[in-house]
Design a protein around this motif. Structure first.
Motif, PDB file in Angstrom:
ATOM      1  N   VAL A  41      10.079  26.405 -62.787  1.00  0.00           N
ATOM      2  CA  VAL A  41       9.239  25.783 -61.743  1.00  0.00           C
ATOM      3  C   VAL A  41       7.814  25.961 -61.921  1.00  0.00           C
ATOM      4  O   VAL A  41       7.499  27.227 -62.291  1.00  0.00           O
ATOM      5  N   ALA A  42       6.857  25.212 -61.884  1.00  0.00           N
ATOM      6  CA  ALA A  42       5.786  25.459 -62.158  1.00  0.00           C
ATOM      7  C   ALA A  42       4.702  25.192 -60.850  1.00  0.00           C
ATOM      8  O   ALA A  42       4.590  24.073 -60.453  1.00  0.00           O
ATOM      9  N   ALA A  43       3.386  26.042 -60.701  1.00  0.00           N
ATOM     10  CA  ALA A  43       2.660  25.584 -59.772  1.00  0.00           C
ATOM     11  C   ALA A  43       1.137  26.187 -60.276  1.00  0.00           C
ATOM     12  O   ALA A  43       1.047  27.217 -61.293  1.00  0.00           O
ATOM     13  N   THR A  44       0.090  25.495 -59.905  1.00  0.00           N
ATOM     14  CA  THR A  44      -1.201  25.982 -59.994  1.00  0.00           C
ATOM     15  C   THR A  44      -2.286  25.954 -59.350  1.00  0.00           C
ATOM     16  O   THR A  44      -2.091  25.165 -58.428  1.00  0.00           O
ATOM     17  N   ASP A  45      -3.084  26.647 -59.304  1.00  0.00           N
ATOM     18  CA  ASP A  45      -4.155  26.876 -57.962  1.00  0.00           C
ATOM     19  C   ASP A  45      -5.464  27.430 -58.539  1.00  0.00           C
ATOM     20  O   ASP A  45      -5.342  28.325 -59.100  1.00  0.00           O
ATOM     21  N   THR A  46      -6.671  26.831 -58.153  1.00  0.00           N
ATOM     22  CA  THR A  46      -7.873  27.270 -58.608  1.00  0.00           C
ATOM     23  C   THR A  46      -8.562  27.751 -57.564  1.00  0.00           C
ATOM     24  O   THR A  46      -8.605  27.175 -56.365  1.00  0.00           O
ATOM     25  N   MET A  47      -9.506  28.778 -57.534  1.00  0.00           N
ATOM     26  CA  MET A  47     -10.459  29.350 -56.616  1.00  0.00           C
ATOM     27  C   MET A  47     -11.671  29.332 -57.022  1.00  0.00           C
ATOM     28  O   MET A  47     -12.184  29.885 -58.226  1.00  0.00           O
ATOM     29  N   ASN A  48     -12.544  28.691 -56.361  1.00  0.00           N
ATOM     30  CA  ASN A  48     -14.019  28.580 -57.027  1.00  0.00           C
ATOM     31  C   ASN A  48     -14.995  29.529 -56.109  1.00  0.00           C
ATOM     32  O   ASN A  48     -14.844  29.390 -54.805  1.00  0.00           O
ATOM     33  N   ALA A  49     -15.800  30.265 -56.578  1.00  0.00           N
ATOM     34  CA  ALA A  49     -16.698  30.777 -55.585  1.00  0.00           C
ATOM     35  C   ALA A  49     -17.593  29.855 -54.756  1.00  0.00           C
ATOM     36  O   ALA A  49     -18.051  28.818 -55.186  1.00  0.00           O
ATOM     37  N   GLY A  50     -17.758  30.195 -53.538  1.00  0.00           N
ATOM     38  CA  GLY A  50     -18.562  29.394 -52.494  1.00  0.00           C
ATOM     39  C   GLY A  50     -17.820  28.276 -51.919  1.00  0.00           C
ATOM     40  O   GLY A  50     -18.069  27.790 -50.841  1.00  0.00           O
ATOM     41  N   VAL A  51     -16.477  27.950 -52.449  1.00  0.00           N
ATOM     42  CA  VAL A  51     -15.583  27.130 -52.043  1.00  0.00           C
ATOM     43  C   VAL A  51     -14.384  27.963 -51.121  1.00  0.00           C
ATOM     44  O   VAL A  51     -13.919  27.647 -49.963  1.00  0.00           O
ATOM     45  N   HIS A  52     -13.556  28.755 -52.121  1.00  0.00           N
ATOM     46  CA  HIS A  52     -12.416  29.489 -51.685  1.00  0.00           C
ATOM     47  C   HIS A  52     -12.710  30.751 -51.349  1.00  0.00           C
ATOM     48  O   HIS A  52     -12.033  31.582 -50.740  1.00  0.00           O
ATOM     49  N   PHE A  53     -13.961  31.331 -51.809  1.00  0.00           N
ATOM     50  CA  PHE A  53     -14.265  32.742 -51.414  1.00  0.00           C
ATOM     51  C   PHE A  53     -15.862  33.041 -51.343  1.00  0.00           C
ATOM     52  O   PHE A  53     -16.473  32.255 -51.889  1.00  0.00           O
ATOM     53  N   ASP A  55     -19.295  35.439 -51.809  1.00  0.00           N
ATOM     54  CA  ASP A  55     -19.630  35.977 -53.263  1.00  0.00           C
ATOM     55  C   ASP A  55     -19.488  37.391 -53.137  1.00  0.00           C
ATOM     56  O   ASP A  55     -19.536  38.007 -54.105  1.00  0.00           O
ATOM     57  N   ASP A  56     -19.438  38.168 -51.941  1.00  0.00           N
ATOM     58  CA  ASP A  56     -19.336  39.419 -51.893  1.00  0.00           C
ATOM     59  C   ASP A  56     -17.767  39.967 -51.662  1.00  0.00           C
ATOM     60  O   ASP A  56     -17.723  41.217 -51.382  1.00  0.00           O
ATOM     61  N   VAL A  57     -16.843  39.246 -51.908  1.00  0.00           N
ATOM     62  CA  VAL A  57     -15.438  39.586 -51.925  1.00  0.00           C
ATOM     63  C   VAL A  57     -15.236  40.497 -52.869  1.00  0.00           C
ATOM     64  O   VAL A  57     -15.738  40.287 -54.231  1.00  0.00           O
ATOM     65  N   SER A  58     -14.472  41.766 -52.907  1.00  0.00           N
ATOM     66  CA  SER A  58     -14.192  42.694 -53.953  1.00  0.00           C
ATOM     67  C   SER A  58     -13.407  42.131 -55.070  1.00  0.00           C
ATOM     68  O   SER A  58     -12.502  41.103 -54.839  1.00  0.00           O
ATOM     69  N   PRO A  59     -13.654  42.313 -56.082  1.00  0.00           N
ATOM     70  CA  PRO A  59     -12.940  41.975 -57.285  1.00  0.00           C
ATOM     71  C   PRO A  59     -11.406  42.198 -57.339  1.00  0.00           C
ATOM     72  O   PRO A  59     -10.551  41.639 -57.645  1.00  0.00           O
ATOM     73  N   VAL A  60     -11.030  43.382 -56.750  1.00  0.00           N
ATOM     74  CA  VAL A  60      -9.674  43.768 -56.576  1.00  0.00           C
ATOM     75  C   VAL A  60      -9.134  42.624 -55.637  1.00  0.00           C
ATOM     76  O   VAL A  60      -7.910  42.286 -55.992  1.00  0.00           O
ATOM     77  N   ALA A  61      -9.742  42.267 -54.498  1.00  0.00           N
ATOM     78  CA  ALA A  61      -9.133  41.304 -53.634  1.00  0.00           C
ATOM     79  C   ALA A  61      -9.084  39.934 -54.328  1.00  0.00           C
ATOM     80  O   ALA A  61      -7.999  39.302 -54.446  1.00  0.00           O
ATOM     81  N   LEU A  62      -9.879  39.562 -55.083  1.00  0.00           N
ATOM     82  CA  LEU A  62      -9.866  38.271 -55.899  1.00  0.00           C
ATOM     83  C   LEU A  62      -8.797  38.327 -56.724  1.00  0.00           C
ATOM     84  O   LEU A  62      -8.137  37.383 -56.970  1.00  0.00           O
ATOM     85  N   GLY A  63      -8.733  39.509 -57.707  1.00  0.00           N
ATOM     86  CA  GLY A  63      -7.298  39.410 -58.600  1.00  0.00           C
ATOM     87  C   GLY A  63      -6.177  39.231 -57.977  1.00  0.00           C
ATOM     88  O   GLY A  63      -5.377  38.426 -58.370  1.00  0.00           O
ATOM     89  N   HIS A  64      -5.847  39.893 -56.657  1.00  0.00           N
ATOM     90  CA  HIS A  64      -4.632  39.991 -56.032  1.00  0.00           C
ATOM     91  C   HIS A  64      -4.495  38.492 -55.524  1.00  0.00           C
ATOM     92  O   HIS A  64      -3.488  37.835 -55.576  1.00  0.00           O
ATOM     93  N   LYS A  65      -5.424  37.958 -54.738  1.00  0.00           N
ATOM     94  CA  LYS A  65      -5.439  36.639 -53.891  1.00  0.00           C
ATOM     95  C   LYS A  65      -5.298  35.700 -54.842  1.00  0.00           C
ATOM     96  O   LYS A  65      -4.605  34.533 -54.733  1.00  0.00           O
ATOM     97  N   SER A  66      -5.769  35.630 -56.221  1.00  0.00           N
ATOM     98  CA  SER A  66      -5.622  34.477 -57.193  1.00  0.00           C
ATOM     99  C   SER A  66      -4.297  34.175 -57.576  1.00  0.00           C
ATOM    100  O   SER A  66      -3.835  33.279 -57.709  1.00  0.00           O
ATOM    101  N   LEU A  67      -3.638  35.409 -57.743  1.00  0.00           N
ATOM    102  CA  LEU A  67      -2.348  35.457 -58.077  1.00  0.00           C
ATOM    103  C   LEU A  67      -1.417  35.293 -56.802  1.00  0.00           C
ATOM    104  O   LEU A  67      -0.341  34.240 -56.993  1.00  0.00           O
ATOM    105  N   ALA A  68      -1.565  35.708 -55.629  1.00  0.00           N
ATOM    106  CA  ALA A  68      -0.880  35.458 -54.499  1.00  0.00           C
ATOM    107  C   ALA A  68      -0.814  34.217 -53.878  1.00  0.00           C
ATOM    108  O   ALA A  68       0.537  33.854 -53.661  1.00  0.00           O
ATOM    109  N   VAL A  69      -1.627  33.448 -54.162  1.00  0.00           N
ATOM    110  CA  VAL A  69      -1.538  32.067 -53.629  1.00  0.00           C
ATOM    111  C   VAL A  69      -0.773  31.216 -54.344  1.00  0.00           C
ATOM    112  O   VAL A  69       0.016  30.262 -53.922  1.00  0.00           O
ATOM    113  N   ASN A  70      -0.769  31.359 -55.610  1.00  0.00           N
ATOM    114  CA  ASN A  70       0.261  30.824 -56.576  1.00  0.00           C
ATOM    115  C   ASN A  70       1.582  31.351 -56.396  1.00  0.00           C
ATOM    116  O   ASN A  70       2.454  30.531 -56.318  1.00  0.00           O
ATOM    117  N   LEU A  71       1.834  32.654 -56.405  1.00  0.00           N
ATOM    118  CA  LEU A  71       3.334  33.062 -56.009  1.00  0.00           C
ATOM    119  C   LEU A  71       3.662  32.482 -54.824  1.00  0.00           C
ATOM    120  O   LEU A  71       4.875  32.183 -54.555  1.00  0.00           O
TER     121      LEU A  71
END
Ligand SMILES: [Mg+2]
Length: 319
Positions: A41-53, A55-71
């Motif tokens: 089973v395959a899924a893919t998702d992209t997050m772009n600055a200014g569209v999906h998050f 600029d001041d969101v923490s990188p820890v949150a971005l790391g978590h969320k970029s995987l979480a939305v795919n999972l």
């Protein structure tokens, strides 16, 4: 930091080896196997600055969320996640940013036994693309098109917390801790999704807002849905705002990342015990009916119509 050092930094903080990984990061491609008699089973998702998050969101949150939305997409299929690929475009290679991003990504990957097996890093506007691969037994994948007339409709978790957090943050107001967590650290409902393989007739994850996501299930099943607004699972901060505003956030705000699923009424007891066993709350919010479209019924019996129907790219102004 050079590209190869970037990859090394990531690999130090994110698991890159695991079951089925024959050859991981470091060659031209990964070699993967050991599917047993399951299907990929395959899924893919992209997050772009200014569209999906912002600029001041923490990188820890971005790391978590970029995987979480795919999972979350794999959860909606009833799949077990196994491997991930990461495409990272960054305006400049800041090692502190990268380490924090990798820590957020790595913690969630470890929790769900996902190995990072490849990807790409390049210079450019910030963009985070993740691809996840998982497995499901033949014939057991949850789909959007299986709902039947009379099925109950359920959602997991609360609705609207992330949308409220985003709105408050954009307005420069203080965001309640629970709402900020819902927006920045969504938890994909993987165990619930796997448990629903034998119970649900249809399933989707809530990324764009209930009306939009349940709309896909109804349309692809060739049926209609009735939602009873007084049943929407509501956190204390949502309960505190005006009703019309609350319904709009809960139905069209998006980014909830719980599951919305349908099941025959006789499945209710099994679904309640499954949710209890997984420590997840599920709420029955309505029913599948003959026809087309979604009807939202207000407690006073009237039909409620939202001002907007959910996030769609290329349509609305950016946050
Ligand atoms: Mg989805």
């Amino acid at each position: 930091v050079a590209e190869f050092a970037l990859i090394d930094r990531l690999a130090e903080r994110v698991p890159t080896d695991g079951p089925g990984v024959v050859l991981s990061i470091g060659d031209d491609a990964a070699v993967l196997g050991d599917l047993g008699d399951e299907l990929l089973v395959a899924a893919t998702d992209t997050m772009n600055a200014g569209v999906h998050f912002l600029d001041d969101v923490s990188p820890v949150a971005l790391g978590h969320k970029s995987l979480a939305v795919n999972l979350s997409d794999l959860a909606a299929m009833g799949a077990r996640p196994r491997w991930a690929l990461l495409n990272l475009s960054l305006p400049h290679a800041d090692p502190n940013w990268l380490d924090a991003f990798a820590d957020g990504f790595g913690a969630l990957a470890r929790e769900h036994e996902v190995s990072l097996v490849g990807g790409d890093t390049c210079e450019g506007a910030m963009s985070i693309g993740v691809t996840v691969l998982g497995t499901v037994p033949p014939g057991q994948a949850l789909r959007r098109d299986g709902a039947a007339i009379g099925d109950d409709i359920y959602v997991s978790g609360n609705l609207g917390d992330a949308a409220l957090a985003l709105r408050e943050r954009l307005a420069g107001r203080l965001v309640a801790e629970q709402d900020a967590r819902a927006l920045d650290f969504p938890e994909p409902e993987l165990a619930l999704g796997r448990g629903l393989r034998s119970q649900a007739s249809a399933c989707i994850d809530l990324s764009d807002g209930l009306l939009s996501d349940l709309g896909h299930v109804a349309r692809q099943s060739g049926l209609a849905a009735r939602v009873e607004l007084e049943r929407l699972p509501t956190s204390p901060s949502l309960a505190a705002i005006a009703e019309d505003d609350r319904f709009t956030l809960q139905l069209t705000g998006g980014e909830d990342y719980g599951l919305c699923f349908c099941a025959a009424p006789e499945r209710e007891k099994a679904i309640r015990s499954l949710a209890a066993a997984e420590g997840t709350r599920v709420t029955r919010i309505g029913q599948i009916e003959a026809g087309a479209g979604i009807r939202c019924l207000h407690p006073d019996g009237s039909e409620w119509l939202p001002a907007a129907s959910g996030w769609e790219h290329f349509r609305e102004p950016r946050p």
